[in-house]
Design an enzyme around this catalytic site. Structure first.
Site, PDB file in Angstrom:
ATOM      1  N   HIS A 143       0.833  -1.199   0.000  1.00  0.00           N
ATOM      2  CA  HIS A 143       0.000   0.000   0.000  1.00  0.00           C
ATOM      3  C   HIS A 143       0.872   1.255   0.000  1.00  0.00           C
ATOM      4  CE1 HIS A 143      -3.281  -2.743   1.254  1.00  0.00           C
ATOM      5  NE2 HIS A 143      -4.076  -1.825   0.720  1.00  0.00           N
ATOM      6  N   LYS A 147      -0.515   4.804   4.604  1.00  0.00           N
ATOM      7  CA  LYS A 147      -1.351   3.828   5.318  1.00  0.00           C
ATOM      8  C   LYS A 147      -0.707   3.486   6.655  1.00  0.00           C
ATOM      9  CE  LYS A 147      -3.944  -0.459   4.576  1.00  0.00           C
ATOM     10  NZ  LYS A 147      -5.240   0.217   4.832  1.00  0.00           N
TER      11      LYS A 147
END
Length: 252
Positions: A143, A147
């Protein structure tokens, strides 16, 4: 024509859903709910659920956990099917959502992508065949660098789907540097990558003797979650009280 109320309509996902629905002949957004106010939406926007007077078939929420109490009160009072796409709920809030399903149709899913939810179904079938044959299972997820949770909720949901198919539950291994020992057979390992603007990539590896099977899903934009939410709205309209998830949408 399915009539939808969109909570969080002024946010990024709200705007994406608005664009998707505008091109869909089967769904219409009749009202939005957002503390930010009207914005540039073509439908009326109310600053709270209490103020909303629109008649609808389903409510889709892409707002904030802070809005949960008001939305639950609104939907249960009207017996209005509701889809919670927001993340970050506490355990207490998750229990509230589950309890509301006794009064109206409620959907909550860790990931609204149709592809991810189909992947969960495929993983159950694969695990039933490959795990008893001695294949090790590992999950690699990637990600963007903003995040904060690791592993991702989606990665955990993928592992949970595998565990649901097993007679004996697998343990989750998040950090192999904390101890030096041989890999256990009944574990699922997680590897986490955070960097750049990667939207989301999840790969499940079944590693056996002399053969490897890899199943992978890549998200190129957050629009996939909006598309899934619209499909979920079509599915949930008219459903009786009960708790649903995106697996039900995939199954049809």
């Amino acid at each position: 024509m399915i009539k939808m109320i969109l909570s969080g309509c002024c946010g990024y996902m709200g705007r994406v859903i608005t664009d998707i629905v505008a091109a869909d002949e089967d769904v219409e957004i009749v009202a939005g709910i957002d503390p930010a106010g009207q914005g540039d939406q073509v439908y009326p926007v109310y600053t709270s659920a209490e103020a909303c007077v629109a008649e609808a078939d389903v409510l889709v929420d892409f707002s904030s956990p802070k809005a949960l109490d008001a939305l639950l009160a609104y939907c249960t009072a009207k017996k209005l099917p509701v889809i919670f796409c927001t993340t970050g709920y506490s355990e207490e809030q998750a229990a509230q959502i589950q309890a509301a399903a006794e009064q109206t149709a409620v959907m909550r899913s860790a990931n609204m992508s149709l592809g991810i939810n189909l992947l969960m179904k495929l993983l159950k079938d694969a695990a039933r065949v490959l795990a008893p044959a001695g294949f090790d299972i590992e999950i690699v997820e990637k990600h963007h660098n903003r995040k904060v949770d690791a592993p991702s909720g989606t990665a955990l949901a993928l592992a949970d789907s595998i565990n649901e198919a097993m007679d004996q539950a697998y343990e989750y291994k998040y950090d192999r540097t904390s101890e030096r020992k041989k890999r256990e057979k009944n574990e699922i390992g997680f590897s986490v990558v955070r960097g750049g603007n990667i939207v989301g990539e999840h790969e499940v590896i079944f590693a056996g003797m002399d053969e490897i099977i890899e199943v992978k899903h890549t998200a190129y934009s957050r629009g996939i979650f909006a598309k899934g939410a619209v499909q979920a709205a079509k599915y949930m309209a008219g459903k009786p009280a009960g708790f649903y998830d995106m697996g039900d949408v995939v199954q049809g």
